[in-house]
Motif scaffolding. Sequence first.
Motif, PDB file in Angstrom:
ATOM      1  N   ASP A 108     -24.860  10.559  -2.110  1.00 41.51           N
ATOM      2  CA  ASP A 108     -24.854  11.624  -3.119  1.00 41.51           C
ATOM      3  C   ASP A 108     -25.535  11.154  -4.400  1.00 41.51           C
ATOM      4  OD1 ASP A 108     -23.557  13.654  -1.631  1.00 41.51           O
ATOM      5  OD2 ASP A 108     -21.609  12.729  -2.047  1.00 41.51           O
ATOM      6  N   LYS A 109     -25.182   9.946  -4.837  1.00 41.84           N
ATOM      7  CA  LYS A 109     -25.797   9.381  -6.036  1.00 41.84           C
ATOM      8  C   LYS A 109     -27.301   9.202  -5.830  1.00 41.84           C
ATOM      9  CE  LYS A 109     -25.467   5.268  -8.971  1.00 41.84           C
ATOM     10  NZ  LYS A 109     -24.792   3.969  -9.132  1.00 41.84           N
ATOM     11  N   ALA A 110     -27.684   8.714  -4.660  1.00 41.07           N
ATOM     12  CA  ALA A 110     -29.101   8.522  -4.350  1.00 41.07           C
ATOM     13  C   ALA A 110     -29.840   9.857  -4.347  1.00 41.07           C
ATOM     14  CB  ALA A 110     -29.260   7.830  -3.003  1.00 41.07           C
ATOM     15  N   LEU A 111     -29.251  10.882  -3.757  1.00 40.91           N
ATOM     16  CA  LEU A 111     -29.901  12.190  -3.730  1.00 40.91           C
ATOM     17  C   LEU A 111     -30.138  12.704  -5.145  1.00 40.91           C
ATOM     18  CD1 LEU A 111     -31.043  14.550  -2.114  1.00 40.91           C
ATOM     19  CD2 LEU A 111     -28.721  15.521  -2.085  1.00 40.91           C
TER      20      LEU A 111
ATOM     21  N   THR B 244     -30.737   2.606  -9.070  1.00 51.34           N
ATOM     22  CA  THR B 244     -29.288   2.742  -9.290  1.00 51.34           C
ATOM     23  C   THR B 244     -28.485   2.718  -7.994  1.00 51.34           C
ATOM     24  OG1 THR B 244     -29.036   5.180  -9.256  1.00 51.34           O
ATOM     25  CG2 THR B 244     -29.699   4.157 -11.363  1.00 51.34           C
ATOM     26  N   CYS B 245     -29.149   2.507  -6.867  1.00 52.11           N
ATOM     27  CA  CYS B 245     -28.488   2.531  -5.564  1.00 52.11           C
ATOM     28  C   CYS B 245     -28.679   1.225  -4.809  1.00 52.11           C
ATOM     29  CB  CYS B 245     -29.029   3.690  -4.732  1.00 52.11           C
ATOM     30  SG  CYS B 245     -28.852   5.290  -5.529  1.00 52.11           S
ATOM     31  N   GLY B 246     -29.094   0.160  -5.545  1.00 52.29           N
ATOM     32  CA  GLY B 246     -29.225  -1.148  -4.941  1.00 52.29           C
ATOM     33  C   GLY B 246     -30.640  -1.607  -4.657  1.00 52.29           C
ATOM     34  N   ASN B 247     -31.639  -0.838  -5.106  1.00 52.57           N
ATOM     35  CA  ASN B 247     -33.025  -1.169  -4.779  1.00 52.57           C
ATOM     36  C   ASN B 247     -33.917  -1.234  -6.008  1.00 52.57           C
ATOM     37  OD1 ASN B 247     -32.774  -0.745  -1.753  1.00 52.57           O
ATOM     38  ND2 ASN B 247     -32.141   1.243  -2.530  1.00 52.57           N
ATOM     39  N   LEU B 248     -34.958  -2.046  -5.896  1.00 53.25           N
ATOM     40  CA  LEU B 248     -36.062  -2.001  -6.832  1.00 53.25           C
ATOM     41  C   LEU B 248     -37.149  -1.164  -6.175  1.00 53.25           C
ATOM     42  CD1 LEU B 248     -36.255  -5.724  -8.000  1.00 53.25           C
ATOM     43  CD2 LEU B 248     -35.180  -3.782  -9.174  1.00 53.25           C
ATOM     44  N   ILE B 249     -37.758  -0.275  -6.939  1.00 54.64           N
ATOM     45  CA  ILE B 249     -38.804   0.616  -6.442  1.00 54.64           C
ATOM     46  C   ILE B 249     -40.044   0.434  -7.320  1.00 54.64           C
ATOM     47  CG2 ILE B 249     -39.465   3.007  -5.984  1.00 54.64           C
ATOM     48  CD1 ILE B 249     -37.090   2.070  -4.252  1.00 54.64           C
ATOM     49  N   GLN B 250     -41.180   0.245  -6.697  1.00 54.03           N
ATOM     50  CA  GLN B 250     -42.438   0.093  -7.435  1.00 54.03           C
ATOM     51  C   GLN B 250     -43.146   1.439  -7.542  1.00 54.03           C
ATOM     52  OE1 GLN B 250     -45.935  -1.875  -5.530  1.00 54.03           O
ATOM     53  NE2 GLN B 250     -45.696  -3.313  -7.231  1.00 54.03           N
ATOM     54  N   ILE B 251     -43.683   1.708  -8.733  1.00 55.94           N
ATOM     55  CA  ILE B 251     -44.604   2.826  -8.872  1.00 55.94           C
ATOM     56  C   ILE B 251     -45.984   2.215  -9.103  1.00 55.94           C
ATOM     57  CG2 ILE B 251     -42.933   4.576  -9.602  1.00 55.94           C
ATOM     58  CD1 ILE B 251     -43.822   4.100 -12.506  1.00 55.94           C
TER      59      ILE B 251
ATOM     60  N   TYR C 252     -33.029  10.494  -6.702  1.00 46.81           N
ATOM     61  CA  TYR C 252     -34.348  10.709  -6.110  1.00 46.81           C
ATOM     62  C   TYR C 252     -34.868  12.137  -6.328  1.00 46.81           C
ATOM     63  CZ  TYR C 252     -34.692   6.077  -4.112  1.00 46.81           C
ATOM     64  OH  TYR C 252     -34.814   4.714  -3.980  1.00 46.81           O
ATOM     65  N   THR C 253     -33.969  13.101  -6.513  1.00 51.60           N
ATOM     66  CA  THR C 253     -34.426  14.476  -6.771  1.00 51.60           C
ATOM     67  C   THR C 253     -34.445  14.778  -8.271  1.00 51.60           C
ATOM     68  OG1 THR C 253     -32.177  15.353  -6.401  1.00 51.60           O
ATOM     69  CG2 THR C 253     -33.706  15.383  -4.520  1.00 51.60           C
ATOM     70  N   ASP C 254     -33.322  14.620  -8.949  1.00 44.48           N
ATOM     71  CA  ASP C 254     -33.232  15.003 -10.360  1.00 44.48           C
ATOM     72  C   ASP C 254     -34.044  14.110 -11.287  1.00 44.48           C
ATOM     73  OD1 ASP C 254     -31.474  16.933  -9.462  1.00 44.48           O
ATOM     74  OD2 ASP C 254     -29.677  15.925 -10.211  1.00 44.48           O
ATOM     75  N   VAL C 255     -34.168  12.828 -10.952  1.00 44.61           N
ATOM     76  CA  VAL C 255     -34.869  11.890 -11.824  1.00 44.61           C
ATOM     77  C   VAL C 255     -36.306  11.659 -11.352  1.00 44.61           C
ATOM     78  CG1 VAL C 255     -34.874   9.564 -12.792  1.00 44.61           C
ATOM     79  CG2 VAL C 255     -32.707  10.776 -12.523  1.00 44.61           C
ATOM     80  N   LEU C 256     -36.461  11.249 -10.096  1.00 43.70           N
ATOM     81  CA  LEU C 256     -37.806  10.944  -9.608  1.00 43.70           C
ATOM     82  C   LEU C 256     -38.614  12.197  -9.272  1.00 43.70           C
ATOM     83  CD1 LEU C 256     -37.287   7.757  -7.411  1.00 43.70           C
ATOM     84  CD2 LEU C 256     -37.847   7.932  -9.840  1.00 43.70           C
ATOM     85  N   GLY C 257     -37.936  13.295  -8.942  1.00 42.50           N
ATOM     86  CA  GLY C 257     -38.651  14.547  -8.711  1.00 42.50           C
ATOM     87  C   GLY C 257     -38.948  14.888  -7.264  1.00 42.50           C
TER      88      GLY C 257
END
Length: 128
Positions: free
Chosen positions: A14-17, A117-124, A20-25
Motif C-alpha cells: 500500500d505504501k509502495a503504491l 521509502t520501501c527499502g530500495n534506491l531508485i536511479q533516475i 509510485y503513483t502519488d509521488v513518482l507519477g
Amino acid sequence: MKIHLSSVFVDDQDKALRFYTDVLGFEKKHDVPLGVDRWLTVVSPEDPDGTELLLEPAGHPAVQPYRAALVTDGIPATSFAVEDVRAEYDRLRALGVRFAQEPVETGAVTTAVLDDTCGNLIQIVHSA
C-alpha cells in the motif's frame, strides 16, 4: 523479444503504491488479491501498455540481505528514464523525497538516486 515486466521488492504494498503513483507519477495497472499479498503493478502514463513494474512483497528470506547489501553499497534496484534529471530532482525534493545521490553529470548521462521509502534506491537517468 521485449521486456514485459520488472519488479522491485517492497516492504508494504500500500505504501509502495502511494509512493509510485502519488509521488513518482506512475499509474496502477493491475491489483489482484493473492492471499495477504497482491499482484500489484504500475506503468508509465506515457506508455500504459508498456513495461509493468511489479511492486513485489519482500517476504522471501533472501530479499532482506539482498536489498540491504544494495542500499549499503549505493546500488539502485532499478532505473527510470526522465527528460530532465535536475527538474525531476527538484520536483521530487519539493514533495519530500530523500535522495542518496544528487544529480551528477558524467558525459552525456545525468543521474540521481532516490530512496523509494520501501527499502530500495531508485536511479533516475537521462541520456543526451
